[in-house]
Every structure is written in structure tokens, then in C-alpha cells.
Design a protein around this motif. Structure first.
Motif, PDB file in Angstrom:
ATOM      1  N   ASP B 111      21.584  14.315   2.118  1.00  0.00           N
ATOM      2  CA  ASP B 111      20.999  12.982   1.944  1.00  0.00           C
ATOM      3  C   ASP B 111      19.526  12.976   2.337  1.00  0.00           C
ATOM      4  N   LEU B 112      19.237  13.627   3.459  1.00  0.00           N
ATOM      5  CA  LEU B 112      17.855  13.671   3.933  1.00  0.00           C
ATOM      6  C   LEU B 112      16.968  14.419   2.942  1.00  0.00           C
ATOM      7  N   HIS B 113      17.494  15.506   2.392  1.00  0.00           N
ATOM      8  CA  HIS B 113      16.733  16.261   1.395  1.00  0.00           C
ATOM      9  C   HIS B 113      16.447  15.381   0.191  1.00  0.00           C
ATOM     10  N   ARG B 114      17.478  14.657  -0.223  1.00  0.00           N
ATOM     11  CA  ARG B 114      17.338  13.743  -1.356  1.00  0.00           C
ATOM     12  C   ARG B 114      16.238  12.712  -1.079  1.00  0.00           C
ATOM     13  N   LEU B 115      16.268  12.171   0.116  1.00  0.00           N
ATOM     14  CA  LEU B 115      15.330  11.104   0.455  1.00  0.00           C
ATOM     15  C   LEU B 115      13.915  11.644   0.672  1.00  0.00           C
ATOM     16  N   LEU B 116      13.792  12.696   1.491  1.00  0.00           N
ATOM     17  CA  LEU B 116      12.454  13.135   1.906  1.00  0.00           C
ATOM     18  C   LEU B 116      11.751  13.966   0.843  1.00  0.00           C
ATOM     19  N   ILE B 117      12.493  14.872   0.213  1.00  0.00           N
ATOM     20  CA  ILE B 117      11.843  15.839  -0.672  1.00  0.00           C
ATOM     21  C   ILE B 117      11.926  15.414  -2.143  1.00  0.00           C
ATOM     22  N   GLU B 118      13.111  14.925  -2.545  1.00  0.00           N
ATOM     23  CA  GLU B 118      13.287  14.688  -3.979  1.00  0.00           C
ATOM     24  C   GLU B 118      12.817  13.319  -4.433  1.00  0.00           C
ATOM     25  N   THR B 119      12.904  12.325  -3.553  1.00  0.00           N
ATOM     26  CA  THR B 119      12.449  10.993  -3.943  1.00  0.00           C
ATOM     27  C   THR B 119      10.927  10.948  -3.881  1.00  0.00           C
ATOM     28  N   THR B 120      10.305  10.593  -5.004  1.00  0.00           N
ATOM     29  CA  THR B 120       8.844  10.540  -5.013  1.00  0.00           C
ATOM     30  C   THR B 120       8.377   9.188  -5.528  1.00  0.00           C
ATOM     31  N   ILE B 121       7.228   8.784  -5.062  1.00  0.00           N
ATOM     32  CA  ILE B 121       6.602   7.571  -5.578  1.00  0.00           C
ATOM     33  C   ILE B 121       5.647   8.002  -6.686  1.00  0.00           C
ATOM     34  N   GLN B 122       5.877   7.534  -7.893  1.00  0.00           N
ATOM     35  CA  GLN B 122       5.037   7.945  -9.016  1.00  0.00           C
ATOM     36  C   GLN B 122       3.840   7.012  -9.199  1.00  0.00           C
ATOM     37  N   GLU B 123       4.105   5.740  -9.210  1.00  0.00           N
ATOM     38  CA  GLU B 123       3.021   4.761  -9.379  1.00  0.00           C
ATOM     39  C   GLU B 123       3.162   3.728  -8.272  1.00  0.00           C
ATOM     40  N   GLY B 124       2.066   3.119  -7.902  1.00  0.00           N
ATOM     41  CA  GLY B 124       2.149   2.050  -6.920  1.00  0.00           C
ATOM     42  C   GLY B 124       0.939   2.009  -6.020  1.00  0.00           C
ATOM     43  N   LYS B 125       1.134   1.384  -4.880  1.00  0.00           N
ATOM     44  CA  LYS B 125       0.042   1.214  -3.938  1.00  0.00           C
ATOM     45  C   LYS B 125       0.556   1.481  -2.538  1.00  0.00           C
ATOM     46  N   LEU B 126      -0.339   1.922  -1.675  1.00  0.00           N
ATOM     47  CA  LEU B 126      -0.022   2.021  -0.260  1.00  0.00           C
ATOM     48  C   LEU B 126      -0.965   1.087   0.466  1.00  0.00           C
ATOM     49  N   MET B 127      -0.399   0.239   1.333  1.00  0.00           N
ATOM     50  CA  MET B 127      -1.270  -0.717   2.004  1.00  0.00           C
ATOM     51  C   MET B 127      -1.282  -0.447   3.502  1.00  0.00           C
ATOM     52  N   CYS B 128      -2.490  -0.506   4.077  1.00  0.00           N
ATOM     53  CA  CYS B 128      -2.629  -0.369   5.520  1.00  0.00           C
ATOM     54  C   CYS B 128      -2.405  -1.741   6.133  1.00  0.00           C
ATOM     55  N   ALA B 129      -1.504  -1.823   7.118  1.00  0.00           N
ATOM     56  CA  ALA B 129      -1.201  -3.103   7.744  1.00  0.00           C
ATOM     57  C   ALA B 129      -2.333  -3.562   8.650  1.00  0.00           C
ATOM     58  N   CYS B 130      -3.210  -2.642   8.983  1.00  0.00           N
ATOM     59  CA  CYS B 130      -4.295  -2.971   9.918  1.00  0.00           C
ATOM     60  C   CYS B 130      -5.481  -3.601   9.190  1.00  0.00           C
ATOM     61  N   CYS B 131      -6.001  -2.908   8.165  1.00  0.00           N
ATOM     62  CA  CYS B 131      -7.206  -3.407   7.509  1.00  0.00           C
ATOM     63  C   CYS B 131      -6.917  -3.982   6.124  1.00  0.00           C
ATOM     64  N   GLY B 132      -5.723  -3.748   5.627  1.00  0.00           N
ATOM     65  CA  GLY B 132      -5.376  -4.295   4.319  1.00  0.00           C
ATOM     66  C   GLY B 132      -5.899  -3.494   3.147  1.00  0.00           C
ATOM     67  N   HIS B 133      -6.477  -2.308   3.426  1.00  0.00           N
ATOM     68  CA  HIS B 133      -6.992  -1.487   2.337  1.00  0.00           C
ATOM     69  C   HIS B 133      -5.824  -0.948   1.513  1.00  0.00           C
ATOM     70  N   GLU B 134      -6.016  -0.920   0.202  1.00  0.00           N
ATOM     71  CA  GLU B 134      -4.951  -0.437  -0.672  1.00  0.00           C
ATOM     72  C   GLU B 134      -5.317   0.916  -1.254  1.00  0.00           C
ATOM     73  N   TYR B 135      -4.422   1.866  -1.092  1.00  0.00           N
ATOM     74  CA  TYR B 135      -4.603   3.186  -1.686  1.00  0.00           C
ATOM     75  C   TYR B 135      -3.721   3.261  -2.927  1.00  0.00           C
ATOM     76  N   ALA B 136      -4.331   3.507  -4.052  1.00  0.00           N
ATOM     77  CA  ALA B 136      -3.566   3.538  -5.303  1.00  0.00           C
ATOM     78  C   ALA B 136      -2.855   4.877  -5.458  1.00  0.00           C
TER      79      ALA B 136
END
Lengths: 271, 151
Positions: B111-136
Motif C-alpha cells: 500500500d505504501l509503495h502504491r501511495l508513495l511511489i506509484e501515485t503521481t500528481i500530473q497536473e495541478g498546483k502546490l500552495m504554501c500555507a505560509c505565503c500563499g505562493h502557488e507552484y504549478a
């Protein structure tokens, strides 16, 4: 020979055509593979590890990391590169590692103690160029090495192969690493030849003595450039003091008498 | 981008680094994809102590993935226990032919392998909770280049 980092910043230099060329040139591929294997030998990893690849480019070095057979490998790697075109080539090749578009000179955004090891093949020399007036090469190197130091776990190692322009640049890079806290050493393959390869070997934690890293490796001579105590047996004579003072005054623009064989010489007792 | 990588990334801004909220980055509008790869149980055991388990739990809930146990597992939990000790009723899959040389991965390990290694984010954004900057994130590659005034 012209150096690519003199022509354009890395994100512009490695455009689509250059990236393709870089990736298909078998000569470059061979050299890169050799250097990656050498760097891996220097890292001396014992089990499958998490490795950071700085300047991963098209994933030439990463592919080797993923292909190390068990029980030592395969390693999982995260690659960072500033050139989007290079990363596009890496995507086409479907490399196994994770890729990030990032500028190492801005610092790496990783949690403390993330990686077992880090490698960088032919990338660090790009950091010696500042592309805008608000930043300096020293500042970029400082940010890079400081964030790399944080990102590695204690006892981790990093090997950065790079092409220094001259001795001054070599010194600038290694001293920046030492200032960030690394134990650093330079390994040179083919010293004195045109095809010299410079590896900056860095250790985190420990005592900072890294000569042990190359223990048991063939054809490696350790040349210790560290200062050991002061110079012994050389006393400052009166003459040395005088010539020093004279030189200082001369620099200030004062008129000094020329140094002769009589300078600072003792007088006869009869005098 | 793998979930494993996300567990190690903080905000790249210097001002955010000392703030606790700069980690983890929060994924938004993400498209997930499973990329199959070989299970490497020794690597998982190696990386396990370095994972930030609470952050991993919060990320999985944000992404709507199946929940994880509250406590971080031990390295031994990732492999099927050897010998006669059979884990029963704990959701562990015990295979009969556990090879002597190679350790068999437990269900948790898989399960961990499935989650950590095989699951990938293809499109989207990452947001910093501190400054609100968005990484595409585009095609699985996160953009961590900062404009010079933010460095």
C-alpha cells in the motif's frame, strides 16, 4: 574552446535544439555515464537510497541511478534542472525519477535530512555566473551549498563533477562549500591533461576530514592542502622585518632606499 | 510528481523557511495518475524514518486518497513476518511461500509503495500555507523557479 556558460544563461542555452543534441550525442552520453559511475563509486552507497540529482538535465545520470542492480540499487532519485527543454527531453525518455524545474542558485526547497546522497554532473560551473545585477555568483553558490547541506542527512555525501574555468573558480566553489559546513575535497581524474575531470566530494557531519572517502580506491593520491600548524624552523630575521616594512611603505607611495646586501646586516663589533 | 517527493518539499522562499506552515505544501486542483513501478521494499524501509507521517496523512486526505493509520509504521511492518509468526486479522496478507533470501512485502508495504511511489500528481498546483505562493505542476514537473523579488 568556448564555454557554454559564457554564451547564455542555462535556461536559454539549453533550448529545444541544444537539449536534443545533448541527449543524442553519443560522445557526451559516454562521458556523462563514465562520470556518473565515478561519482557513484565515490558516494559508496550500500543500499537503495534517495538521491538528489542537481542539474539532472535529460536524465542521463538519473537513468544510471535507476539501473543499479540489487542489492545496492536501484536508487530512487529526484532531479532538479533549470532548463524546461531539458526536462521535456527527460519526459520523452520516461525516466523513473521525479523532476523539478528549479534554479539551484536560488536554493533547494527540501526538508532537512531528506537525501542519503546528492550528485551533480557538469552543472555547478553554471552557478559561477550571475545572470542579473541583483545577484552575485558567490551569493548563488552560497545559497546552493547551504540548502544542499540542509537537504542531506547527517553522514550523507554529495559528489559534484564540474568544469572549473580556472583555479580561481575551483577555489571559489570549494570554499563556498566549506563555508556552508561541508567537509570538502577535490578529486581530479586525468590531472594536468585537457580532459581533466574535477569532482568536488562533500561530506555532511563527521569531522570534516574527507581523505578517508577515497581510501581503497585505485590510482588515487591524496594531496592534503590543509594548513598544518605554522611553518617551523623559519625564523623571521631582522632583514625580513626591514624588507617587509620597506615594501609596506613603498605601497603607500613613500620613497624608500633600495634593498642591498647591506640591508639589515649587523655592524662589526669594532665600530 | 510522486507523493514521496511532496513529503519532502517545502516552500522555496527564504522568508517562509523558518515558518512551520511552509511544510507541507498543499496540493490543489490536482490530477492524479498511477505509474506502475517495481516494488523496492528495502528502499521503503530506508526512507520510512524520514517520512513526516502527519504531513502524509493530511496530504492523502486533501487528495481524497484512502486513509492511513494514525501511527507511523515500523520498518518490520512492511515485510511479512518470517517463520511461524503469522499476522492474522490485521489486514496483512500472509503468503505461504515466503522466500528465504528475499523478504516478502506485506500488504502495508504494498500500500505504501502504491501511495508513495506509484501515485503521481500530473497536473495541478502546490500552495504554501505560509505565503500563499502557488507552484504549478505540469506534466508531473513542479515549477520551483521563483521570480527574483521573491528569492
Amino acid at each position: 574552446m568556448s564555454r557554454p556558460e559564457d554564451q547564455l544563461p542555462p535556461d536559454l542555452y539549453y533550448n529545444e535544439t541544444t537539449s536534443k543534441k545533448y541527449d543524442t550525442n553519443s560522445r557526451i552520453k559516454n562521458i556523462q555515464a563514465q562520470m556518473t559511475h565515478r561519482a557513484l563509486a565515490l558516494l559508496n552507497l550500500k543500499s537503495p537510497s534517495l538521491i538528489l540529482d542537481i542539474g539532472s538535465g535529460s536524465g542521463l545520470s538519473g537513468e544510471i541511478l535507476s539501473s543499479i542492480p540489487p542489492p545496492i540499487g536501484p536508487h530512487t532519485w529526484i532531479g532538479a534542472d533549470i532548463s524546461a527543454s531539458m526536462l521535456a527531453v527527460a519526459l520523452e525518455r520516461e525516466v523513473e525519477g521525479d523532476l523539478l524545474l528549479a534554479d539551484a542558485g536560488q536554493g533547494l526547497a527540501f526538508r532537512p535530512g531528506t537525501f542519503d546522497a546528492a550528485i551533480s554532473i557538469s552543472a555547478v560551473q553554471w552557478l559561477c555566473n550571475a545572470e542579473s545585477s541583483v545577484e552575485t555568483a558567490e551569493g548563488r553558490l552560497k545559497r546552493f551549498f547551504e540548502s544542499l547541506y540542509i537537504a542531506l542527512k547527517r553522514g550523507g555525501r554529495a559528489v559534484c563533477q564540474f568544469y572549473p574555468r580556472d583555479d580561481r573558480q575551483k577555489k571559489m566553489v570549494s570554499s563556498a562549500a566549506i563555508r556552508a559546513g561541508f567537509g570538502a575535497g577535490l578529486l581530479e581524474d586525468g590531472q594536468g591533461t585537457k580532459a581533466v575531470k574535477v569532482y568536488l566530494v562533500l561530506t555532511v557531519g563527521a569531522s570534516g576530514d574527507i581523505t578517508g572517502v577515497v581510501d581503497g580506491m585505485d590510482g588515487v593520491e591524496v594531496e592534503d592542502g590543509r594548513k598544518r600548524g605554522g611553518k617551523k624552523g623559519v625564523k623571521n630575521t631582522r632583514r625580513d622585518e626591514i624588507t617587509k616594512t620597506k615594501a609596506r611603505l613603498e605601497r603607500k607611495g613613500r620613497v624608500v632606499k633600495a634593498t642591498t646586501k647591506y640591508t639589515g646586516r649587523k655592524r662589526r663589533i669594532q665600530f | 510528481m510522486k507523493i514521496l517527493t511532496l513529503n519532502f518539499l517545502t516552500c522555496a522562499r527564504k522568508a517562509c523557511k523558518p515558518q512551520a506552515t511552509s511544510f507541507p505544501l498543499h496540493p490543489a486542483d490536482s490530477t492524479l495518475e498511477i505509474q506502475e513501478s517495481d516494488l523496492n521494499i528495502i528502499f521503503l524501509q530506508n526512507i520510512l524514518p524520514r517520512l513526516d507521517w502527519p504531513a502524509l496523512i493530511s496530504i492523502t486526505t486533501e487528495l481524497g486518497l484512502p486513509g492511513l493509520q494514525a501511527e507511523p509504521p515500523e520498518a518490520e511492518d512492511l515485510v511479512v513476518k518470517e517463520g511461524g509468526a503469522k499476522a492474522e486479522g490485521e489486514g496483512m496478507e500472509v503468503t505461504e511461500k515466503s522466500e528465504e533470501s528475499e523478504k516478502e512485502a506485506s500488504q502495508l508495504g504494498k500500500d505504501l509503495h502504491r501511495l508513495l511511489i506509484e501515485t503521481t500528481i500530473q497536473e495541478g498546483k502546490l500552495m504554501c500555507a505560509c505565503c500563499g505562493h502557488e507552484y504549478a505542476i505540469k506534466e508531473g514537473i513542479a515549477n520551483f523557479l521563483l521570480p527574483s523579488h521573491l528569492v
